[in-house]
Design a protein around this motif. Structure first.
Motif, PDB file in Angstrom:
ATOM      1  N   ILE A 233       7.154  -8.484 -18.291  1.00  7.89           N
ATOM      2  CA  ILE A 233       6.396  -7.599 -19.175  1.00  7.89           C
ATOM      3  C   ILE A 233       5.043  -7.265 -18.561  1.00  7.89           C
ATOM      4  N   ALA A 234       4.343  -8.286 -18.059  1.00  3.26           N
ATOM      5  CA  ALA A 234       3.029  -8.057 -17.454  1.00  3.26           C
ATOM      6  C   ALA A 234       3.134  -7.143 -16.242  1.00  3.26           C
ATOM      7  N   SER A 235       4.157  -7.363 -15.415  1.00  4.34           N
ATOM      8  CA  SER A 235       4.350  -6.528 -14.232  1.00  4.34           C
ATOM      9  C   SER A 235       4.670  -5.096 -14.614  1.00  4.34           C
ATOM     10  N   SER A 236       5.486  -4.930 -15.633  1.00  2.00           N
ATOM     11  CA  SER A 236       5.856  -3.583 -16.080  1.00  2.00           C
ATOM     12  C   SER A 236       4.654  -2.822 -16.605  1.00  2.00           C
ATOM     13  N   LEU A 237       3.840  -3.502 -17.412  1.00  3.52           N
ATOM     14  CA  LEU A 237       2.667  -2.833 -17.978  1.00  3.52           C
ATOM     15  C   LEU A 237       1.640  -2.501 -16.899  1.00  3.52           C
ATOM     16  N   THR A 238       1.436  -3.426 -15.953  1.00  4.51           N
ATOM     17  CA  THR A 238       0.454  -3.196 -14.899  1.00  4.51           C
ATOM     18  C   THR A 238       0.893  -2.073 -13.977  1.00  4.51           C
ATOM     19  N   SER A 239       2.165  -2.113 -13.533  1.00  2.37           N
ATOM     20  CA  SER A 239       2.647  -1.070 -12.635  1.00  2.37           C
ATOM     21  C   SER A 239       2.699   0.269 -13.340  1.00  2.37           C
ATOM     22  N   GLY A 240       2.974   0.251 -14.636  1.00  5.37           N
ATOM     23  CA  GLY A 240       2.988   1.505 -15.381  1.00  5.37           C
ATOM     24  C   GLY A 240       1.629   2.148 -15.439  1.00  5.37           C
ATOM     25  N   ARG A 241       0.572   1.345 -15.477  1.00  2.44           N
ATOM     26  CA  ARG A 241      -0.779   1.893 -15.531  1.00  2.44           C
ATOM     27  C   ARG A 241      -1.248   2.363 -14.169  1.00  2.44           C
ATOM     28  N   LEU A 242      -0.737   1.688 -13.080  1.00  2.00           N
ATOM     29  CA  LEU A 242      -1.222   2.008 -11.750  1.00  2.00           C
ATOM     30  C   LEU A 242      -0.415   3.092 -11.061  1.00  2.00           C
ATOM     31  N   THR A 243       0.832   3.312 -11.487  1.00  2.00           N
ATOM     32  CA  THR A 243       1.665   4.295 -10.820  1.00  2.00           C
ATOM     33  C   THR A 243       1.024   5.679 -10.909  1.00  2.00           C
ATOM     34  N   GLY A 244       0.886   6.342  -9.767  1.00  2.00           N
ATOM     35  CA  GLY A 244       0.328   7.681  -9.743  1.00  2.00           C
ATOM     36  C   GLY A 244      -1.174   7.736  -9.852  1.00  2.00           C
ATOM     37  N   ALA A 245      -1.849   6.579  -9.946  1.00  2.00           N
ATOM     38  CA  ALA A 245      -3.298   6.584 -10.069  1.00  2.00           C
ATOM     39  C   ALA A 245      -3.915   6.918  -8.721  1.00  2.00           C
ATOM     40  N   ILE A 246      -4.727   7.976  -8.669  1.00  2.00           N
ATOM     41  CA  ILE A 246      -5.368   8.423  -7.437  1.00  2.00           C
ATOM     42  C   ILE A 246      -6.867   8.280  -7.622  1.00  2.00           C
ATOM     43  N   GLY A 247      -7.477   7.477  -6.767  1.00  2.00           N
ATOM     44  CA  GLY A 247      -8.906   7.239  -6.879  1.00  2.00           C
ATOM     45  C   GLY A 247      -9.723   7.860  -5.773  1.00  2.00           C
ATOM     46  N   GLY A 248      -9.067   8.410  -4.737  1.00  2.00           N
ATOM     47  CA  GLY A 248      -9.793   8.995  -3.621  1.00  2.00           C
ATOM     48  C   GLY A 248      -8.845   9.497  -2.561  1.00  2.00           C
ATOM     49  N   PRO A 249      -9.384  10.021  -1.463  1.00  2.00           N
ATOM     50  CA  PRO A 249      -8.527  10.584  -0.405  1.00  2.00           C
ATOM     51  C   PRO A 249      -7.596   9.566   0.235  1.00  2.00           C
ATOM     52  N   GLU A 250      -7.941   8.276   0.160  1.00  2.00           N
ATOM     53  CA  GLU A 250      -7.082   7.256   0.762  1.00  2.00           C
ATOM     54  C   GLU A 250      -5.759   7.110   0.013  1.00  2.00           C
ATOM     55  N   ASP A 251      -5.670   7.617  -1.215  1.00  2.00           N
ATOM     56  CA  ASP A 251      -4.442   7.520  -2.006  1.00  2.00           C
ATOM     57  C   ASP A 251      -3.538   8.739  -1.860  1.00  2.00           C
ATOM     58  N   LEU A 252      -3.988   9.759  -1.136  1.00  2.00           N
ATOM     59  CA  LEU A 252      -3.223  11.009  -1.050  1.00  2.00           C
ATOM     60  C   LEU A 252      -1.945  10.861  -0.241  1.00  2.00           C
ATOM     61  N   ALA A 253      -1.925   9.929   0.710  1.00  2.00           N
ATOM     62  CA  ALA A 253      -0.763   9.793   1.602  1.00  2.00           C
ATOM     63  C   ALA A 253       0.505   9.422   0.847  1.00  2.00           C
ATOM     64  N   VAL A 254       0.374   8.745  -0.298  1.00  2.00           N
ATOM     65  CA  VAL A 254       1.550   8.296  -1.046  1.00  2.00           C
ATOM     66  C   VAL A 254       1.707   9.076  -2.351  1.00  2.00           C
TER      67      VAL A 254
END
Length: 367
Positions: A233-254
């Motif tokens: 449950i904890a993993s599902s909730l955490t990954s659900g919040r982080l999936t697709g989160a872009i905080g800067g140019p370093e995240d654009l590659a994925v």
């Protein structure tokens, strides 16, 4: 025999003098025409807030107003011609246009084709992303994912199987707590659930040796199951919040990225090896971002910031900060006589307080 001097007829001398004077005038014509008489053809392209076009065809914007002030100072007559991004450079390079005005970035490749004035605005690239929903809403959504519901159903099925075992071994010797029929089956399910969660109300308890053995095994197994389930449950909730989160140019590659083809951002993304979907303009790119077809849209930060501020849906935002380097300037032909006088007037404008006030009024303060 001595050679007699040849006298040039006066008429021929006069004709030669006129020819030389005419040639001199023709050679100086471009410079004088650009300063005073001939109308200039100035290319531009819609790029709010630097260049905007009203419904009646009237041009406005920060860069347009700046050019009008330059032209007024220099006495230029001019006509605006709309062009695409590539045409702003190619048209000046091949002589179709005398200058290009707008949100035109100075790059090494473009400098090889045309001459640029001193930059009038320095900025960088920005990243537009969808606004994140409130934390409580994101958490609530993750509770209703298919994977989470499947895990709950699997756990209920396991509790039902264990409860069925309790009921089968207890129903004849402990009919008060595990009665025959559906009522007793539910009692077995209830006992397996409270045992797993260590609640243990004490209202149900096995009395047979087989029932107690099953209960003992189930207690230890439940510890492992509940720990594993909690981690899932904890993993599902955490990954659900982080999936697709872009905080800067370093995240654009994925991430799935969009930009405008043949732009400076195209060059930067290509140089960094970042794949992206090309769009013809900002509107279509931001529309794709709102519809979820891409996760981020990369382009000139001030243009993105202006569009997002004007977006009535209020579903997008521009990440803080910029990356890369961009200088907006006016393009003129190679060795054009326009560049020096335009440069002088342009510097006078950008060094003044009015220009800075206009930037703050239109773009807001940079965060």
């Amino acid at each position: 025999m001595p050679r007699l001097p040849v006298k040039t007829p006066p008429a021929l001398l006069s004709l030669l003098a006129v020819f030389l004077a005419l040639a001199s005038c023709l050679s100086a014509l471009p410079a004088r025409a650009q300063e005073t008489g001939q109308s200039l053809t100035v290319a531009t392209r819609v790029a709010p807030p630097f260049v905007m076009k009203d419904g009646d065809g009237t041009w406005s914007g920060l860069a347009i107003d700046m050019w009008r002030e330059i032209a007024e100072q220099r006495g230029y007559e001019y006509t605006f011609v709309e062009s695409d991004l590539a045409g702003l450079v190619d048209g000046v390079a091949d002589g179709r246009y005398d200058a290009s005005v707008g949100a035109l970035t100075v790059t090494a490749a473009r400098e090889e084709q045309v001459d640029f004035t001193h930059p009038f605005y320095a900025t960088g690239f920005g990243i537009a992303v969808p606004k994140a929903p409130p934390a409580w809403l994101s958490l609530l959504r993750n509770f209703f994912t298919l994977q989470f519901l499947q895990a709950i159903l699997a756990l209920c099925a396991l509790l039902l199987v264990v409860g069925l075992l309790f009921w089968l071994v207890e129903r004849r010797h402990n009919a008060e707590e595990f009665a025959p029929g559906p009522r007793g089956l539910f009692a077995g399910f209830w006992f397996s659930a409270v045992t797993m969660t260590t609640v243990g109300y004490g209202d149900k308890a096995p009395r047979t040796a087989a029932g107690k053995a099953i209960a003992l095994v189930w207690m230890f197994a439940a510890i492992l199951i509940i720990s594993t389930f909690t981690g899932m449950i904890a993993s599902s909730l955490t990954s659900g919040r982080l999936t697709g989160a872009i905080g800067g140019p370093e995240d654009l590659a994925v991430a799935s990225v969009g930009s405008i083809r043949a732009s400076a951002s195209d060059e930067w993304l290509s140089s960094e090896g970042i794949a992206f979907t090309g769009y013809p303009d900002i509107e279509s790119g931001l529309a794709a971002l709102r519809e979820g077809r891409i996760e981020a849209f990369v382009y000139d930060e001030p243009l993105l910031r202006y569009r997002v501020r004007k977006d009535t849906t209020n579903t997008l935002r521009v990440l803080p900060g910029t990356f890369g380097r961009q200088d907006y300037a006016i393009a003129t032909g190679p060795d054009s006589a326009l560049r020096e006088p335009v440069d002088i007037s342009l510097l006078q404008i950008v060094e003044g307080s009015k220009w800075r006030n206009d930037l703050t009024r239109v773009l807001g303060k940079v965060k």
